[in-house]
Design an enzyme around this catalytic site. Structure first.
Site, short mmCIF file in Angstrom:
data_model
loop_
_atom_site.label_atom_id
_atom_site.label_comp_id
_atom_site.label_asym_id
_atom_site.label_seq_id
_atom_site.Cartn_x
_atom_site.Cartn_y
_atom_site.Cartn_z
N SER A 1 57.35 -16.23 25.11
CA SER A 1 56.34 -17.22 24.70
C SER A 1 55.22 -16.51 23.95
CB SER A 1 55.75 -17.89 25.95
OG SER A 1 54.62 -18.66 25.60
N TYR B 1 51.49 -16.38 34.21
CA TYR B 1 52.48 -16.79 33.21
C TYR B 1 52.40 -15.87 31.99
CZ TYR B 1 55.11 -19.77 29.99
OH TYR B 1 56.05 -20.25 29.08
N1 LIG Z 1 57.42 -25.75 26.76
C1 LIG Z 1 56.70 -24.85 26.12
O1 LIG Z 1 55.64 -25.17 25.54
C2 LIG Z 1 57.16 -23.42 26.05
C3 LIG Z 1 56.53 -22.57 25.14
C4 LIG Z 1 56.94 -21.26 25.05
C5 LIG Z 1 57.94 -20.80 25.86
N2 LIG Z 1 58.54 -21.62 26.75
C6 LIG Z 1 59.60 -21.08 27.59
O2 LIG Z 1 60.79 -21.78 27.30
C7 LIG Z 1 61.66 -21.70 28.43
C8 LIG Z 1 62.19 -23.08 28.76
O3 LIG Z 1 61.11 -23.89 29.19
P1 LIG Z 1 61.01 -25.45 28.87
O4 LIG Z 1 59.75 -25.67 28.15
O5 LIG Z 1 62.27 -25.94 28.30
O6 LIG Z 1 60.75 -26.02 30.35
P2 LIG Z 1 61.54 -27.05 31.27
O7 LIG Z 1 61.95 -28.25 30.51
O8 LIG Z 1 60.68 -27.19 32.48
O9 LIG Z 1 62.86 -26.24 31.65
C9 LIG Z 1 62.83 -25.12 32.47
C10 LIG Z 1 64.27 -24.78 32.79
O10 LIG Z 1 64.28 -23.58 33.60
C11 LIG Z 1 65.08 -23.84 34.73
N3 LIG Z 1 64.61 -23.07 35.86
C12 LIG Z 1 63.36 -22.99 36.37
N4 LIG Z 1 63.34 -22.21 37.46
C13 LIG Z 1 64.62 -21.78 37.63
C14 LIG Z 1 65.25 -20.95 38.58
N5 LIG Z 1 64.57 -20.39 39.60
N6 LIG Z 1 66.58 -20.72 38.47
C15 LIG Z 1 67.29 -21.29 37.46
N7 LIG Z 1 66.75 -22.09 36.51
C16 LIG Z 1 65.43 -22.33 36.63
C17 LIG Z 1 64.97 -25.33 35.00
O11 LIG Z 1 66.14 -25.77 35.66
P3 LIG Z 1 66.25 -26.19 37.19
O12 LIG Z 1 64.92 -26.73 37.62
O13 LIG Z 1 67.35 -27.19 37.19
O14 LIG Z 1 66.64 -24.93 37.91
C18 LIG Z 1 64.96 -25.86 33.58
O15 LIG Z 1 66.27 -26.02 33.10
C19 LIG Z 1 60.83 -21.06 29.56
O16 LIG Z 1 61.14 -19.69 29.68
C20 LIG Z 1 59.41 -21.25 29.08
O17 LIG Z 1 58.54 -20.29 29.65
C21 LIG Z 1 58.18 -22.93 26.87
#
Ligand SMILES: NC(=O)c1ccc[n+]([C@@H]2O[C@H](COP(=O)([O-])OP(=O)(O)OC[C@H]3O[C@@H](n4cnc5c(N)ncnc54)[C@H](OP(=O)(O)O)[C@@H]3O)[C@@H](O)[C@H]2O)c1
Length: 270
Positions: free
Chosen positions: A147, A160
């Site tokens: 990120s 984070y």
């Molecule tokens: N959204 C943003 O603005 C943003 C920006 C920059 C980077 N990111 C990064 O992008 C990635 C995806 O995030 P997202 O925004 O798509 O969020 P999201 O929709 O909340 O998805 C998070 C995913 O991670 C999985 N997860 C969480 N804890 C887990 C665990 N202990 N074991 C296995 N799976 C787990 C969740 O699945 P389950 O709950 O089913 O396990 C879900 O599929 C993350 O690394 C986040 O830090 C997000």
């Protein structure tokens, strides 16, 4: 179509952690539509299974395996079961992530530990589960979804931001070490992406992009086997590079001192 099938068995295989929601889900759909066989990993298996069925309806191929990426043995078991069904992984996308505000009074240590377990150790365990095979085949790509938050410690988000900074540096070391060994190392640093992880407050999420747009950026890095660090969208990356150079007082004036993230004080006992 995918650039090439590195495993010698036809369509290439990509494993995506955190495929049940947000960026991971959109990326799995995008890769499947480009001809990848996709391994879907997360904890909520019912969401993975419905995604698997959706991909199958669109004539793609995916398999679903539940695992907590912070549980080393469980994750290795799930990756092994995906590879048994689809063949060796050409691409591992360590995308699963956890975000919680960092509280000061008291410090929310459980959340800090979970943040590092998922965001850092989840990446390390994901890599561990495929790297020996990739090294033996002298072929593969490891992608970590980090990120732009890793560029600066932000008030109320220390854990984070620190977990993502750790991912960036970990991947940097791997990238140099694996330079001549056939394994491409890619670090993806998105800005705000519209997913359940992101606050709904538009003022707090400048230049936000859709999960599909972020997934498309990542898919193109995979199809082109592009290593290195990729920050996007460009305007948010530029803003973060400015914030990273700002004095603390100016950051506090821009985004607050983090006290808005603190839980409400408990009601006094009657
Ligand atoms: N959204 C943003 O603005 C943003 C920006 C920059 C980077 N990111 C990064 O992008 C990635 C995806 O995030 P997202 O925004 O798509 O969020 P999201 O929709 O909340 O998805 C998070 C995913 O991670 C999985 N997860 C969480 N804890 C887990 C665990 N202990 N074991 C296995 N799976 C787990 C969740 O699945 P389950 O709950 O089913 O396990 C879900 O599929 C993350 O690394 C986040 O830090 C997000």
């Amino acid at each position: 179509m995918p650039a090439r099938a590195g495993n010698g068995r036809g369509a290439p295989v990509a494993i995506v952690t955190g495929a049940s929601s947000g960026i991971g889900r959109a990326l799995a759909v995008r890769l499947a539509s480009s001809g990848y066989r996709v391994g879907l990993i997360a904890r909520r298996v019912e969401l993975l299974e419905s995604l698997r069925d959706e991909i199958a309806k669109a004539r793609g191929l995916a398999v679903a395996e539940a695992a907590d990426v912070g549980d080393r043995d469980a994750l290795r078991g799930s990756v092994a079961r995906v590879e048994e069904q689809l063949g060796p992984a050409d691409v591992m996308v360590a995308n699963a992530g956890f975000g919680a505000p960092t509280h000061l009074d008291p410090l929310n240590i459980d959340d800090v530990e979970q943040t590092f377990r998922v965001n850092l150790m989840g990446v390390v365990y994901s890599i561990e589960s495929v790297l020996p095979g990739m090294l033996a085949r002298r072929s593969g790509q490891i992608v970590a979804v980090s990120s732009l938050a890793g560029d600066r410690g932000m008030p109320g988000e220390s854990a984070y931001c620190a977990s993502k900074a750790a991912v960036n540096v970990y991947m940097e070391g791997l990238r140099i070490a694996l330079r001549e060994r056939g394994v491409v190392v890619t670090t993806v640093c998105p800005g705000f992406v519209q997913t359940p992880m992101t606050p709904m407050d538009a003022a707090a999420t400048p230049f936000i992009m859709s999960a599909e747009a972020a997934a498309d950026r990542i898919a193109r890095l995979i199809e082109g086997r592009r290593g290195g660090v990729h920050r996007f969208p460009r305007r948010m990356a530029l803003l973060m590079s400015l914030i990273a150079r700002m004095p603390d007082a100016l950051v506090a004036r821009l985004v607050g001192d983090g006290s808005a993230h603190e839980p409400a004080p408990a009601e006094p006992a009657p």
